[in-house]
Design a protein around this motif. Structure first.
Motif, mmCIF file in Angstrom:
data_model
loop_
_atom_site.group_PDB
_atom_site.id
_atom_site.type_symbol
_atom_site.label_atom_id
_atom_site.label_comp_id
_atom_site.label_asym_id
_atom_site.label_seq_id
_atom_site.Cartn_x
_atom_site.Cartn_y
_atom_site.Cartn_z
ATOM 1 N N THR A 179 0.834 -1.197 0.000
ATOM 2 C CA THR A 179 0.000 0.000 0.000
ATOM 3 C C THR A 179 0.873 1.252 0.000
ATOM 4 N N LEU A 180 0.270 2.366 -0.353
ATOM 5 C CA LEU A 180 0.965 3.649 -0.309
ATOM 6 C C LEU A 180 1.334 3.997 1.130
ATOM 7 N N ASP A 181 0.445 3.734 2.080
ATOM 8 C CA ASP A 181 0.735 4.048 3.478
ATOM 9 C C ASP A 181 1.955 3.280 3.980
ATOM 10 N N ALA A 182 2.017 1.992 3.652
ATOM 11 C CA ALA A 182 3.164 1.191 4.071
ATOM 12 C C ALA A 182 4.449 1.682 3.402
ATOM 13 N N LEU A 183 4.354 2.057 2.134
ATOM 14 C CA LEU A 183 5.506 2.581 1.407
ATOM 15 C C LEU A 183 6.040 3.844 2.081
ATOM 16 N N LEU A 184 5.157 4.773 2.402
ATOM 17 C CA LEU A 184 5.590 6.032 3.001
ATOM 18 C C LEU A 184 6.129 5.821 4.416
ATOM 19 N N ALA A 185 5.593 4.825 5.105
ATOM 20 C CA ALA A 185 6.077 4.532 6.466
ATOM 21 C C ALA A 185 7.448 3.873 6.445
ATOM 22 N N ARG A 186 7.802 3.271 5.326
ATOM 23 C CA ARG A 186 9.066 2.512 5.235
ATOM 24 C C ARG A 186 9.954 3.028 4.103
ATOM 25 N N ILE A 187 9.927 4.342 3.898
ATOM 26 C CA ILE A 187 10.723 4.930 2.807
ATOM 27 C C ILE A 187 12.201 4.585 2.946
ATOM 28 N N ASP A 188 12.676 4.455 4.166
ATOM 29 C CA ASP A 188 14.100 4.169 4.377
ATOM 30 C C ASP A 188 14.532 2.860 3.739
ATOM 31 N N GLU A 189 13.574 1.968 3.473
ATOM 32 C CA GLU A 189 13.918 0.689 2.835
ATOM 33 C C GLU A 189 14.045 0.798 1.319
ATOM 34 N N VAL A 190 13.466 1.851 0.747
ATOM 35 C CA VAL A 190 13.387 1.939 -0.718
ATOM 36 C C VAL A 190 14.751 1.935 -1.394
ATOM 37 N N PRO A 191 15.775 2.669 -0.884
ATOM 38 C CA PRO A 191 17.066 2.673 -1.591
ATOM 39 C C PRO A 191 17.726 1.298 -1.707
ATOM 40 N N TYR A 192 17.322 0.365 -0.867
ATOM 41 C CA TYR A 192 17.945 -0.958 -0.866
ATOM 42 C C TYR A 192 17.207 -1.974 -1.735
ATOM 43 N N LEU A 193 16.136 -1.532 -2.374
ATOM 44 C CA LEU A 193 15.396 -2.436 -3.261
ATOM 45 C C LEU A 193 16.174 -2.677 -4.546
ATOM 46 N N ARG A 194 15.973 -3.841 -5.120
ATOM 47 C CA ARG A 194 16.583 -4.144 -6.426
ATOM 48 C C ARG A 194 15.705 -3.525 -7.504
ATOM 49 N N LEU A 195 15.793 -2.218 -7.554
ATOM 50 C CA LEU A 195 14.920 -1.435 -8.423
ATOM 51 C C LEU A 195 15.746 -0.317 -9.028
ATOM 52 N N ARG A 196 15.704 -0.194 -10.322
ATOM 53 C CA ARG A 196 16.483 0.845 -10.995
ATOM 54 C C ARG A 196 16.042 2.226 -10.486
ATOM 55 N N GLY A 197 17.006 3.033 -10.086
ATOM 56 C CA GLY A 197 16.704 4.373 -9.592
ATOM 57 C C GLY A 197 16.079 4.367 -8.212
ATOM 58 N N ALA A 198 16.335 3.333 -7.413
ATOM 59 C CA ALA A 198 15.691 3.208 -6.101
ATOM 60 C C ALA A 198 16.032 4.376 -5.184
ATOM 61 N N ALA A 199 17.289 4.811 -5.182
ATOM 62 C CA ALA A 199 17.699 5.900 -4.289
ATOM 63 C C ALA A 199 16.994 7.203 -4.656
ATOM 64 N N SER A 200 16.923 7.501 -5.958
ATOM 65 C CA SER A 200 16.249 8.744 -6.368
ATOM 66 C C SER A 200 14.748 8.648 -6.134
ATOM 67 N N ALA A 201 14.179 7.448 -6.267
ATOM 68 C CA ALA A 201 12.746 7.273 -5.982
ATOM 69 C C ALA A 201 12.465 7.559 -4.510
ATOM 70 N N ALA A 202 13.341 7.102 -3.642
ATOM 71 C CA ALA A 202 13.160 7.364 -2.212
ATOM 72 C C ALA A 202 13.220 8.856 -1.924
ATOM 73 N N ALA A 203 14.160 9.549 -2.563
ATOM 74 C CA ALA A 203 14.291 10.995 -2.358
ATOM 75 C C ALA A 203 13.036 11.725 -2.829
ATOM 76 N N ARG A 204 12.508 11.298 -3.965
ATOM 77 C CA ARG A 204 11.290 11.944 -4.485
ATOM 78 C C ARG A 204 10.094 11.686 -3.577
ATOM 79 N N LEU A 205 10.011 10.480 -3.046
ATOM 80 C CA LEU A 205 8.898 10.151 -2.151
ATOM 81 C C LEU A 205 8.977 10.966 -0.858
ATOM 82 N N ARG A 206 10.184 11.161 -0.354
ATOM 83 C CA ARG A 206 10.327 11.987 0.849
ATOM 84 C C ARG A 206 9.902 13.422 0.560
ATOM 85 N N GLU A 207 10.365 13.939 -0.576
ATOM 86 C CA GLU A 207 10.091 15.332 -0.919
ATOM 87 C C GLU A 207 8.616 15.571 -1.205
ATOM 88 N N HIS A 208 7.967 14.596 -1.815
ATOM 89 C CA HIS A 208 6.583 14.781 -2.280
ATOM 90 C C HIS A 208 5.590 13.906 -1.514
#
Length: 311
Positions: free
Chosen positions: A215-244
């Motif tokens: 869910t979006l709520d779980a994602l926003l609650a665990r943004i710190d985990e996003v940079p460690y995902l095997r996902l292209r651009g994970a670090a920048s995605a985490a930064a964008r989620l924090r900012e927005h």
């Protein structure tokens, strides 16, 4: 012994009228006019659709939802730019919407319309209310937003393509589960409705994030985990989620279909008995030809010959 299953719930057909009125407006030749000389090409196209639907489905429980909240929807109060990318409907089309609503009423079909809630909200609210009485929904629309409403026994029917799918089929079509559609659109945005989403988060990234977090709520609650995902651009995605973060939550308020719109299901959305005189007056006002009139009377279960003789 196998599991005992009861009869399938009775279907209630919930029609997204605006989609089919707009399609008719764009596809039907502008060669039809009403008694006052105004165009009625969309009314003719919508009538054809409605007659075919009634003939194929023969629904006992049905409602047709219209968008009256063209610029007064509660979403405009939350986000004034909502749907601001769309040109206002011309008077010629607004008048035809009124004719289409009158046509539904003349055929005994319950009409759903509200100044603050959109057709999607009216469909969602009617479905939620009817489910409580043991019904399942058949949502007649191709709109992906409406897929978020699908429960275990419900279906969505893209009438033009004659494609049907349930909740289990949403992932194959959109890359996320039915219950994730609102969160998905809140992340990647929806250009059709002028919903921005989170800048830099595209459809594939949004789907991948929801596949991991649910869910979006779980994602926003665990943004710190996003940079460690095997996902292209994970670090920048985490930064964008924090900012927005707040923008994502705002967008979800726009993409989530309301289930508390004022809808009257006291009669369980049963088709009413049409009045021949009212239907004939409408046929005269829109200047339907004799073949269309006969089909409309047949669909209404009325004697066309008798009505024509007394007109």
């Amino acid at each position: 012994m196998g599991a005992v299953t009861g009869p399938a719930p009775t279907p209630v057909y919930l029609v997204d009228a605006s989609l089919y009125v707009f399609r008719a407006w764009h596809s039907m030749p502008n060669e039809f006019s009403d008694a006052d000389g105004w165009p009625v090409n969309a009314v003719h196209g919508f009538a054809r659709f409605l007659l075919e639907l009634l003939d194929r489905a023969r629904p006992q429980h049905v409602a047709v939802a219209f968008d009256e909240a063209l610029d007064s929807c509660f979403r405009n109060e939350i986000y004034p730019a909502y749907k601001a990318n769309r040109e206002p409907a011309p008077d010629e089309l607004r008048r035809q919407f009124a004719h289409c609503k009158a046509l539904c009423a003349a055929l005994g079909l319950p009409v759903l319309a509200d100044a603050r809630f959109e057709a999607d909200d009216l469909i969602g609210s009617a479905l939620a209310a009817m489910r409580a009485h043991g019904f399942r929904g058949v949502i007649v629309s191709a709109d992906k937003d409406l897929s978020q409403l699908l429960g275990d026994h419900d279906e969505q029917w893209d009438y033009a393509r004659n494609q049907r799918w349930g909740a289990a089929g949403v992932a194959d079509r959109h890359g996320v589960h039915a219950h994730q559609i609102a969160d998905y659109l809140a992340l990647c945005g929806d250009a059709v409705d002028n919903i921005p989403g989170v800048p830099g988060i595209g459809a594939k990234t949004a789907a991948a994030l929801l596949a991991h977090f649910g869910t979006l709520d779980a994602l926003l609650a665990r943004i710190d985990e996003v940079p460690y995902l095997r996902l292209r651009g994970a670090a920048s995605a985490a930064a964008r989620l924090r900012e927005h973060r707040e923008q994502a939550l705002l967008c979800r308020r726009l993409t989530l279909i309301a289930l508390d719109a004022p809808v009257d299901i006291d009669a369980r959305l049963v088709r009413a008995r049409p009045e021949a005189s009212a239907l004939m007056r409408l046929c005269e006002a829109i200047r339907f030809g004799p073949m269309t009139r006969r089909r409309l009377f047949d669909a209404a279960g009325l004697d066309f010959a008798a009505a024509a003789a007394s007109a």
